[in-house]
Motif scaffolding. Sequence first.
Motif, short mmCIF file in Angstrom:
data_model
loop_
_atom_site.label_atom_id
_atom_site.label_comp_id
_atom_site.label_asym_id
_atom_site.label_seq_id
_atom_site.Cartn_x
_atom_site.Cartn_y
_atom_site.Cartn_z
N SER A 147 0.69 -1.03 -0.08
CA SER A 147 0.01 -0.04 0.00
C SER A 147 0.87 1.13 -0.04
O SER A 147 1.90 1.33 0.63
N GLY A 148 0.77 2.13 -0.97
CA GLY A 148 1.33 3.27 -0.86
C GLY A 148 2.60 3.24 -1.89
O GLY A 148 3.28 4.22 -1.90
N SER A 149 2.59 2.22 -2.49
CA SER A 149 3.99 2.12 -3.28
C SER A 149 3.82 2.68 -4.87
O SER A 149 4.79 2.83 -5.63
N GLY A 150 2.54 3.38 -4.94
CA GLY A 150 2.38 3.87 -6.28
C GLY A 150 1.54 3.38 -7.24
O GLY A 150 1.43 3.70 -8.43
N LYS A 151 1.00 2.00 -6.90
CA LYS A 151 0.01 1.24 -7.93
C LYS A 151 -0.94 2.14 -8.62
O LYS A 151 -1.12 2.12 -9.88
N SER A 152 -1.52 2.66 -7.90
CA SER A 152 -2.80 3.58 -8.41
C SER A 152 -2.56 4.77 -9.42
O SER A 152 -3.02 4.94 -10.43
N THR A 153 -1.34 5.30 -8.83
CA THR A 153 -0.71 6.43 -9.58
C THR A 153 -0.34 5.93 -10.89
O THR A 153 -0.67 6.45 -11.97
P1 ADP Z 1 -1.16 2.63 -4.00
O1 ADP Z 1 -2.18 2.50 -4.78
O2 ADP Z 1 -0.07 1.62 -4.27
O3 ADP Z 1 -1.47 2.30 -2.49
P2 ADP Z 1 -0.92 5.40 -4.59
O4 ADP Z 1 -0.57 5.61 -5.90
O5 ADP Z 1 -2.31 5.58 -4.21
O6 ADP Z 1 -0.47 3.96 -4.01
O7 ADP Z 1 0.00 6.45 -3.66
C1 ADP Z 1 1.21 6.41 -3.65
C2 ADP Z 1 1.81 7.39 -2.87
O8 ADP Z 1 1.65 8.71 -3.48
C3 ADP Z 1 1.27 7.50 -1.39
O9 ADP Z 1 2.43 7.94 -0.39
C4 ADP Z 1 0.38 8.59 -1.50
O10 ADP Z 1 0.37 9.26 -0.25
C5 ADP Z 1 0.94 9.60 -2.42
N1 ADP Z 1 -0.27 10.36 -3.24
C6 ADP Z 1 -1.17 9.73 -4.09
N2 ADP Z 1 -1.92 10.76 -4.46
C7 ADP Z 1 -1.42 11.89 -4.22
C8 ADP Z 1 -1.85 13.29 -4.22
N3 ADP Z 1 -2.74 13.60 -5.04
N4 ADP Z 1 -1.10 14.14 -3.81
C9 ADP Z 1 -0.03 13.85 -2.73
N5 ADP Z 1 0.62 12.51 -2.75
C10 ADP Z 1 -0.19 11.65 -3.39
#
Ligand code: ADP
Length: 261
Positions: free
Chosen positions: A69-75
């Motif tokens: 979780s938080g590794s950037g998968k959704s991003t």
């Molecule tokens: P995952 O889907 O793997 O859990 P995310 O892609 O959601 O991870 O998020 C990766 C990192 O980027 C996290 O540390 C999150 O807090 C940060 N993050 C995601 N979206 C934003 C945003 N819009 N602004 C600032 N930080 C973000």
Amino acid sequence: MPEVLSLNEAMLNEAAMTRSSRPMLSTATHLSTVALEKFYRKGPLKIPVLRGVEISVRKGEFLSIVGQSGSGKSTLLHVMGLLDSPSVGEVLLDGDRIDDLPQQTRDEIRNRVFGFVFQFYHLLPELNVLENVLTPLMIRHSFLSYWRRRNEFREQACEILEKVGLTHRLKHKPSELSGGEMQRAAIARALVAKPEVLLADEPTGNLDSGTGQEIMGLMRSLNEEEGLTIVMVTHDEQLARTAHRMVRLNEGRLEILSGAA
Ligand code: ADP
Ligand code: MG
């Protein structure tokens, strides 16, 4: 001139050749990223999330991406599907760069090429299953054009609802469905406009393991029967392993974990 393969392509070839039970994958790259970086700004701080992600997804491939979780998968998934822009690097569709196009063109490509499925379904609570599945077609067409073609669109929606096994729930509201049924409806909605690529973000994350396996089975059969390219993000490695290929996002970089189911 012998063809020079990148490391990514060589790994993909190996993955395709080691798969015995399924037909060979196409060698054509469908969706890829080049030196992709994404950082968020928090005041004066630059927080890196993706640090040079290189990935090639083949036409008809089912790729899963795992990571904490938080590794950037959704991003990563959002950047690949043009829901978000990279800070540095490129996103390519069929070899053409798409992330730097004008906003309107990006919107058109996103709507035409990508279907999205999310962990919490995002169905509209006031609409029944059939109406929810019809929404992408309503949005895409003018009122008049939708009205003229409404029977054709209804047939199209019923056809995909049959494929996901929801023919008996057409008139049900989301609140009257199980989690698995809601995700089936969301998958039907993602596919009704016939996208080329399905991007699924933790599609089984809110389901018990048996239902999660059913949804995974449905996506695998859509991949195999329709030739749909699928990129699925999940933290469930057991499910992820049944895709053609599994990669892990770790500290903003990708590691190849497995090439065969
Ligand atoms: P995952 O889907 O793997 O859990 P995310 O892609 O959601 O991870 O998020 C990766 C990192 O980027 C996290 O540390 C999150 O807090 C940060 N993050 C995601 N979206 C934003 C945003 N819009 N602004 C600032 N930080 C973000
Ligand atoms: Mg996420």
